[in-house]
Scaffold this motif. Structure first.
Motif, PDB file in Angstrom:
ATOM      1  N   ARG A   1     -33.533   9.559  27.772  1.00 12.90           N
ATOM      2  CA  ARG A   1     -33.052   8.465  28.617  1.00 12.90           C
ATOM      3  C   ARG A   1     -33.729   8.527  29.981  1.00 12.90           C
ATOM      4  N   THR A   2     -34.196   7.394  30.446  1.00 12.17           N
ATOM      5  CA  THR A   2     -34.834   7.321  31.752  1.00 12.17           C
ATOM      6  C   THR A   2     -33.958   6.600  32.776  1.00 12.17           C
ATOM      7  N   LYS A   3     -32.711   6.356  32.392  1.00 14.84           N
ATOM      8  CA  LYS A   3     -31.731   5.768  33.302  1.00 14.84           C
ATOM      9  C   LYS A   3     -30.461   6.609  33.217  1.00 14.84           C
ATOM     10  N   PRO A   4     -29.717   6.721  34.311  1.00 11.54           N
ATOM     11  CA  PRO A   4     -28.453   7.469  34.254  1.00 11.54           C
ATOM     12  C   PRO A   4     -27.495   6.818  33.270  1.00 11.54           C
ATOM     13  N   VAL A   5     -26.623   7.630  32.718  1.00  9.85           N
ATOM     14  CA  VAL A   5     -25.596   7.131  31.800  1.00  9.85           C
ATOM     15  C   VAL A   5     -24.237   7.639  32.262  1.00  9.85           C
ATOM     16  N   GLY A   6     -23.193   7.020  31.733  1.00  7.14           N
ATOM     17  CA  GLY A   6     -21.846   7.464  32.037  1.00  7.14           C
ATOM     18  C   GLY A   6     -21.590   8.850  31.453  1.00  7.14           C
ATOM     19  N   LYS A   7     -20.466   9.405  31.817  1.00 10.14           N
ATOM     20  CA  LYS A   7     -20.093  10.750  31.361  1.00 10.14           C
ATOM     21  C   LYS A   7     -20.053  10.825  29.835  1.00 10.14           C
ATOM     22  N   ASN A   8     -19.646   9.752  29.186  1.00  8.40           N
ATOM     23  CA  ASN A   8     -19.560   9.691  27.728  1.00  8.40           C
ATOM     24  C   ASN A   8     -20.519   8.615  27.215  1.00  8.40           C
TER      25      ASN A   8
ATOM     26  N   LEU B   1     -17.330   6.524  33.344  1.00  9.44           N
ATOM     27  CA  LEU B   1     -17.057   7.337  32.158  1.00  9.44           C
ATOM     28  C   LEU B   1     -17.884   6.971  30.936  1.00  9.44           C
ATOM     29  N   PHE B   2     -18.349   5.724  30.845  1.00  5.64           N
ATOM     30  CA  PHE B   2     -18.984   5.288  29.607  1.00  5.64           C
ATOM     31  C   PHE B   2     -20.284   4.523  29.825  1.00  5.64           C
ATOM     32  N   THR B   3     -21.173   4.718  28.884  1.00  3.95           N
ATOM     33  CA  THR B   3     -22.338   3.864  28.664  1.00  3.95           C
ATOM     34  C   THR B   3     -22.413   3.693  27.154  1.00  3.95           C
ATOM     35  N   TYR B   4     -22.710   2.514  26.686  1.00  4.24           N
ATOM     36  CA  TYR B   4     -22.896   2.371  25.240  1.00  4.24           C
ATOM     37  C   TYR B   4     -24.292   1.881  24.936  1.00  4.24           C
TER      38      TYR B   4
ATOM     39  N   LYS C   1     -19.116  13.386  18.945  1.00  2.00           N
ATOM     40  CA  LYS C   1     -18.044  13.267  17.956  1.00  2.00           C
ATOM     41  C   LYS C   1     -18.144  11.900  17.269  1.00  2.00           C
ATOM     42  N   THR C   2     -18.071  11.913  15.941  1.00  2.00           N
ATOM     43  CA  THR C   2     -18.221  10.688  15.165  1.00  2.00           C
ATOM     44  C   THR C   2     -16.858  10.075  14.860  1.00  2.00           C
ATOM     45  N   TYR C   3     -16.785   8.769  15.020  1.00  2.00           N
ATOM     46  CA  TYR C   3     -15.580   7.993  14.708  1.00  2.00           C
ATOM     47  C   TYR C   3     -15.974   6.937  13.688  1.00  2.00           C
ATOM     48  N   GLY C   4     -15.195   6.825  12.616  1.00  2.00           N
ATOM     49  CA  GLY C   4     -15.556   5.884  11.572  1.00  2.00           C
ATOM     50  C   GLY C   4     -14.429   4.973  11.159  1.00  2.00           C
ATOM     51  N   ASN C   5     -14.783   4.061  10.241  1.00  2.00           N
ATOM     52  CA  ASN C   5     -13.854   3.051   9.730  1.00  2.00           C
ATOM     53  C   ASN C   5     -13.182   2.317  10.890  1.00  2.00           C
ATOM     54  N   LEU C   6     -13.992   1.966  11.866  1.00  2.00           N
ATOM     55  CA  LEU C   6     -13.479   1.387  13.105  1.00  2.00           C
ATOM     56  C   LEU C   6     -13.032  -0.054  12.945  1.00  2.00           C
ATOM     57  N   THR C   7     -12.040  -0.388  13.733  1.00  2.00           N
ATOM     58  CA  THR C   7     -11.611  -1.770  13.941  1.00  2.00           C
ATOM     59  C   THR C   7     -11.691  -1.995  15.450  1.00  2.00           C
ATOM     60  N   LYS C   8     -11.530  -3.233  15.868  1.00  2.00           N
ATOM     61  CA  LYS C   8     -11.500  -3.489  17.309  1.00  2.00           C
ATOM     62  C   LYS C   8     -10.380  -2.679  17.959  1.00  2.00           C
ATOM     63  N   GLU C   9      -9.233  -2.674  17.327  1.00  2.00           N
ATOM     64  CA  GLU C   9      -8.066  -1.995  17.881  1.00  2.00           C
ATOM     65  C   GLU C   9      -8.266  -0.482  17.946  1.00  2.00           C
ATOM     66  N   SER C  10      -8.782   0.104  16.869  1.00  2.00           N
ATOM     67  CA  SER C  10      -8.964   1.558  16.873  1.00  2.00           C
ATOM     68  C   SER C  10     -10.043   1.972  17.875  1.00  2.00           C
ATOM     69  N   THR C  11     -11.035   1.125  18.063  1.00  2.00           N
ATOM     70  CA  THR C  11     -12.096   1.417  19.029  1.00  2.00           C
ATOM     71  C   THR C  11     -11.526   1.481  20.441  1.00  2.00           C
ATOM     72  N   VAL C  12     -10.740   0.499  20.808  1.00  2.00           N
ATOM     73  CA  VAL C  12     -10.124   0.481  22.143  1.00  2.00           C
ATOM     74  C   VAL C  12      -9.188   1.675  22.300  1.00  2.00           C
ATOM     75  N   LYS C  13      -8.447   2.014  21.262  1.00  2.00           N
ATOM     76  CA  LYS C  13      -7.540   3.165  21.313  1.00  2.00           C
ATOM     77  C   LYS C  13      -8.327   4.459  21.570  1.00  2.00           C
ATOM     78  N   ILE C  14      -9.452   4.617  20.906  1.00  2.00           N
ATOM     79  CA  ILE C  14     -10.304   5.801  21.099  1.00  2.00           C
ATOM     80  C   ILE C  14     -10.808   5.856  22.534  1.00  2.00           C
ATOM     81  N   LEU C  15     -11.278   4.742  23.060  1.00  2.00           N
ATOM     82  CA  LEU C  15     -11.791   4.707  24.427  1.00  2.00           C
ATOM     83  C   LEU C  15     -10.689   5.035  25.430  1.00  2.00           C
ATOM     84  N   LYS C  16      -9.488   4.534  25.189  1.00  2.00           N
ATOM     85  CA  LYS C  16      -8.350   4.843  26.070  1.00  2.00           C
ATOM     86  C   LYS C  16      -8.017   6.329  26.017  1.00  2.00           C
TER      87      LYS C  16
END
Length: 172
Positions: free
Chosen positions: A81-88, A126-129, A149-164
């Motif tokens: 990466r040649t640009k800074p990223v968030g902590k995660n 905290l984040f860069t995606y 860490k890998t997260y799978g079988n994601l939905t919109k809701e589970s994704t937001v829950k993980i980020l929270k």
């Protein structure tokens, strides 16, 4: 006509945007090893989180290779990466299985929740995606990786829950 004005001048670290001393051991260890450049760049990124251009120039000088070669390696391998990223760093899979199973919905959830576009740092730092071609876990599609860490079988809701949850853990 070739300019050799800096040919015999040792690269200087005083004016770098980062403390080059933190990777000094790798620079010494790998300076004369063919293929050592990648190892030094990996250590530098692990140490600083990204690779600023002044550091790339310094590494080129210390390793005795041209800056074009260093930049060529950095831009060829997606790990660098040649640009800074968030902590995660969120790596969102966009491979065929993930795409077919709704990775675009997951990307929308990430963008909306973090209020960022790809490659940007969230306001809280905290984040860069980033979208990636494949994480290699098709059976978990759609999938993302956050901080290794890998997260799978994601939905919109589970994704937001993980980020929270990650935000909550980061505030401790």
């Amino acid at each position: 006509m070739n300019c050799n004005c800096n040919a015999h001048q040792e690269p200087r670290s005083e004016n770098l945007s980062v403390d080059a001393g933190l990777i000094e051991q790798e620079l010494i260890k790998y300076a004369d090893i063919k293929g050592g450049l990648i190892t030094v760049l990996q250590k530098a990124q692990e140490t600083y989180g990204w690779l600023p251009s002044d550091l790339l120039e310094y590494i080129a000088g210390r390793m005795g290779v041209g800056l074009a070669k260093v930049i060529g390696v950095v831009t060829f391998y997606t790990q660098f990466r040649t640009k800074p990223v968030g902590k995660n760093l969120i790596l969102l899979c966009q491979g065929t299985a993930c795409h077919v199973n709704g990775s675009s919905d997951i990307e929308e959830a990430i963008r909306d929740y973090l209020e960022v576009e790809e490659g940007e740092i969230s306001e809280n730092g905290l984040f860069t995606y980033n979208n990636v071609a494949c994480l290699g876990c098709c059976s978990l599609s759609p999938a993302m990786m956050v901080g290794g860490k890998t997260y799978g079988n994601l939905t919109k809701e589970s994704t937001v829950k993980i980020l929270k949850e990650i935000e909550k853990e980061s505030s401790r």
